[in-house]
Design an enzyme around this catalytic site. Structure first.
Site, PDB file in Angstrom:
ATOM      1  N   LYS A   1       1.368  23.628 -26.616  1.00 24.37           N
ATOM      2  CA  LYS A   1       2.572  23.158 -25.906  1.00 24.37           C
ATOM      3  C   LYS A   1       3.828  23.310 -26.783  1.00 24.37           C
ATOM      4  CE  LYS A   1       0.630  19.111 -25.105  1.00 24.37           C
ATOM      5  NZ  LYS A   1      -0.712  19.361 -25.681  1.00 24.37           N
TER       6      LYS A   1
ATOM      7  N   ARG B   1       1.401  11.517 -19.818  1.00 19.09           N
ATOM      8  CA  ARG B   1       0.021  11.699 -20.281  1.00 19.09           C
ATOM      9  C   ARG B   1      -0.952  10.787 -19.553  1.00 19.09           C
ATOM     10  NH1 ARG B   1       1.136  13.673 -25.933  1.00 19.09           N
ATOM     11  NH2 ARG B   1      -0.819  14.251 -26.897  1.00 19.09           N
TER      12      ARG B   1
ATOM     13  N   ARG C   1      -3.709  23.686 -38.135  1.00 20.45           N
ATOM     14  CA  ARG C   1      -2.276  23.470 -37.877  1.00 20.45           C
ATOM     15  C   ARG C   1      -1.599  22.876 -39.106  1.00 20.45           C
ATOM     16  NH1 ARG C   1      -0.090  20.279 -32.633  1.00 20.45           N
ATOM     17  NH2 ARG C   1      -1.325  18.542 -33.453  1.00 20.45           N
TER      18      ARG C   1
ATOM     19  N   ARG D   1      -1.485  17.178 -40.281  1.00 16.83           N
ATOM     20  CA  ARG D   1      -1.328  15.843 -39.667  1.00 16.83           C
ATOM     21  C   ARG D   1      -2.594  14.998 -39.810  1.00 16.83           C
ATOM     22  NH1 ARG D   1       1.181  16.752 -33.724  1.00 16.83           N
ATOM     23  NH2 ARG D   1      -0.373  15.168 -33.270  1.00 16.83           N
TER      24      ARG D   1
ATOM     25  N   ARG E   1      -9.426  12.639 -29.389  1.00 16.64           N
ATOM     26  CA  ARG E   1      -8.246  12.971 -28.580  1.00 16.64           C
ATOM     27  C   ARG E   1      -8.636  13.803 -27.358  1.00 16.64           C
ATOM     28  NH1 ARG E   1      -4.931  15.645 -33.216  1.00 16.64           N
ATOM     29  NH2 ARG E   1      -3.316  16.067 -31.680  1.00 16.64           N
TER      30      ARG E   1
HETATM   31  P1  ADP Z   1       0.171  21.260 -28.890  1.00 12.56           P
HETATM   32  O1  ADP Z   1       1.676  21.088 -28.941  1.00 12.56           O
HETATM   33  O2  ADP Z   1      -0.323  21.586 -27.510  1.00 12.56           O
HETATM   34  O3  ADP Z   1      -0.594  20.151 -29.525  1.00 12.56           O
HETATM   35  P2  ADP Z   1       0.690  23.362 -30.857  1.00 12.56           P
HETATM   36  O4  ADP Z   1       1.749  24.201 -30.205  1.00 12.56           O
HETATM   37  O5  ADP Z   1       1.119  22.483 -31.972  1.00 12.56           O
HETATM   38  O6  ADP Z   1      -0.176  22.562 -29.760  1.00 12.56           O
HETATM   39  O7  ADP Z   1      -0.443  24.384 -31.376  1.00 12.56           O
HETATM   40  C1  ADP Z   1      -1.586  23.886 -32.083  1.00 12.56           C
HETATM   41  C2  ADP Z   1      -1.938  24.851 -33.208  1.00 12.56           C
HETATM   42  O8  ADP Z   1      -2.429  26.069 -32.676  1.00 12.56           O
HETATM   43  C3  ADP Z   1      -0.744  25.251 -34.092  1.00 12.56           C
HETATM   44  O9  ADP Z   1      -1.219  25.416 -35.403  1.00 12.56           O
HETATM   45  C4  ADP Z   1      -0.287  26.584 -33.500  1.00 12.56           C
HETATM   46  O10 ADP Z   1       0.316  27.416 -34.497  1.00 12.56           O
HETATM   47  C5  ADP Z   1      -1.596  27.171 -33.006  1.00 12.56           C
HETATM   48  N1  ADP Z   1      -1.470  27.943 -31.765  1.00 12.56           N
HETATM   49  C6  ADP Z   1      -0.677  27.653 -30.701  1.00 12.56           C
HETATM   50  N2  ADP Z   1      -0.846  28.549 -29.721  1.00 12.56           N
HETATM   51  C7  ADP Z   1      -1.814  29.421 -30.165  1.00 12.56           C
HETATM   52  C8  ADP Z   1      -2.441  30.590 -29.606  1.00 12.56           C
HETATM   53  N3  ADP Z   1      -2.137  31.031 -28.384  1.00 12.56           N
HETATM   54  N4  ADP Z   1      -3.369  31.228 -30.382  1.00 12.56           N
HETATM   55  C9  ADP Z   1      -3.708  30.779 -31.607  1.00 12.56           C
HETATM   56  N5  ADP Z   1      -3.138  29.680 -32.208  1.00 12.56           N
HETATM   57  C10 ADP Z   1      -2.203  29.015 -31.481  1.00 12.56           C
HETATM   58  P1  AMP Z   2       1.258  15.040 -29.848  1.00 12.56           P
HETATM   59  O1  AMP Z   2       2.354  15.222 -30.866  1.00 12.56           O
HETATM   60  O2  AMP Z   2       1.693  15.419 -28.449  1.00 12.56           O
HETATM   61  O3  AMP Z   2      -0.035  15.702 -30.269  1.00 12.56           O
HETATM   62  O4  AMP Z   2       0.962  13.478 -29.789  1.00 12.56           O
HETATM   63  C1  AMP Z   2       0.426  12.809 -30.909  1.00 12.56           C
HETATM   64  C2  AMP Z   2      -0.013  11.408 -30.531  1.00 12.56           C
HETATM   65  O5  AMP Z   2       1.124  10.644 -30.086  1.00 12.56           O
HETATM   66  C3  AMP Z   2      -1.026  11.283 -29.392  1.00 12.56           C
HETATM   67  O6  AMP Z   2      -2.358  11.471 -29.821  1.00 12.56           O
HETATM   68  C4  AMP Z   2      -0.762   9.846 -28.933  1.00 12.56           C
HETATM   69  O7  AMP Z   2      -1.318   8.911 -29.853  1.00 12.56           O
HETATM   70  C5  AMP Z   2       0.760   9.731 -29.063  1.00 12.56           C
HETATM   71  N1  AMP Z   2       1.454  10.141 -27.817  1.00 12.56           N
HETATM   72  C6  AMP Z   2       2.289  11.218 -27.661  1.00 12.56           C
HETATM   73  N2  AMP Z   2       2.757  11.270 -26.419  1.00 12.56           N
HETATM   74  C7  AMP Z   2       2.209  10.213 -25.748  1.00 12.56           C
HETATM   75  C8  AMP Z   2       2.286   9.743 -24.415  1.00 12.56           C
HETATM   76  N3  AMP Z   2       3.022  10.383 -23.484  1.00 12.56           N
HETATM   77  N4  AMP Z   2       1.590   8.614 -24.098  1.00 12.56           N
HETATM   78  C9  AMP Z   2       0.846   7.962 -25.010  1.00 12.56           C
HETATM   79  N5  AMP Z   2       0.723   8.365 -26.282  1.00 12.56           N
HETATM   80  C10 AMP Z   2       1.390   9.482 -26.656  1.00 12.56           C
END
Ligand code: ADP
Ligand code: AMP
Length: 213
Positions: A14, A88, A127, A160, A171
């Site tokens: 995302k 969410r 990541r 993280r 998660r």
């Molecule tokens: P989200 O916001 O959904 O939690 P991220 O955008 O942070 O996910 O992506 C999670 C990890 O996967 C990051 O390390 C990112 O660089 C990597 N990533 C994102 N999209 C892809 C993809 N299409 N292929 C491989 N790695 C990806």
């Molecule tokens: P993210 O950065 O989207 O991976 O979110 C990290 C963490 O933040 C999640 O695992 C939840 O603990 C909390 N969080 C983020 N967005 C929400 C939401 N909309 N509702 C509840 N918890 C959230």
């Protein structure tokens, strides 16, 4: 106002997709980033948020919704919003519909990033996140130019605390139980745009841009 939601399991990409949409003029609202800012500021609320986040649990709907309300209220003339990680839960989705309705608007599209659990575990395990600006990298799929250092601001990249395998699995369970029902909720409203997020980063980004056009 235009409101687009990025929906999908943790690690589906995302934030990575949001980067290219931000270049197209969307204001990126990540509730995860807003919550991590509270932790960084060491507010009393931040302590509770950290405890929940580190265990892979959700922060309460009330706290998250208030945060989103505040951001929207202070957004001034902004017109195009991209919500990442919000809503969410069904409760958040229903409250959010009400907030948008009171602004005389509604959700335009929900981009659903679909990705299998094993790929997610690999993505989140590798990541790396900038401690300051939140930019995300991946040790294999999207490495920083210089290991451990953010290309944008030169700050430290961290793994993280919630990106370890045990917490990732938790998660994913929470996603399946509490967030996946949103797919049917938005499908019924005809808003879902599914995207195969198992493709490469470039392919996923172009597919999203294509579908939004
Ligand atoms: P989200 O916001 O959904 O939690 P991220 O955008 O942070 O996910 O992506 C999670 C990890 O996967 C990051 O390390 C990112 O660089 C990597 N990533 C994102 N999209 C892809 C993809 N299409 N292929 C491989 N790695 C990806
Ligand atoms: P993210 O950065 O989207 O991976 O979110 C990290 C963490 O933040 C999640 O695992 C939840 O603990 C909390 N969080 C983020 N967005 C929400 C939401 N909309 N509702 C509840 N918890 C959230």
């Amino acid at each position: 106002m235009t409101a687009i939601i990025l929906l999908g399991p943790p690690g589906a990409g995302k934030g990575t997709v949001a980067e290219v949409l931000a270049e197209k003029g969307y204001t990126h609202i990540s509730t995860g980033a807003l919550l991590r800012e509270q932790i960084r500021l060491e507010t009393p609320l931040g302590m509770d948020i950290k405890a929940r986040m580190d265990q892979g649990r959700f922060v309460s709907d009330r706290v998250v919704v208030e945060m989103v309300r505040e951001v929207l209220a202070s957004a001034g003339g902004e017109k195009k919003f991209l919500f990442d990680g919000f809503p969410r839960t069904l409760a958040q989705a229903e409250i959010f519909d009400g907030i948008l309705q009171s602004e005389g608007t509604s959700i335009d599209e929900v981009i659903l990033l679909e990705c299998a659990d094993d790929a997610i575990i690999e993505r989140l395990s590798g990541r790396r996140t900038c401690i300051k600006c939140g930019m995300v990298y991946h040790v294999k799929y999207n490495p920083a130019s210089s290991a451990g250092v953010c290309d944008i601001d030169g700050c430290e990249l961290i793994h993280r605390p919630d990106d370890n395998v045990e917490t990732i699995r938790k998660r994913l369970d929470v996603y399946a139980e509490r967030t996946a029902p949103l797919i049917a909720y938005y499908k019924a409203k005809g808003l879902i745009l599914p995207v195969d997020a198992s493709q490469s980063i470039d392919a996923v980004r172009s597919t999203v841009l294509e579908k939004l056009r």
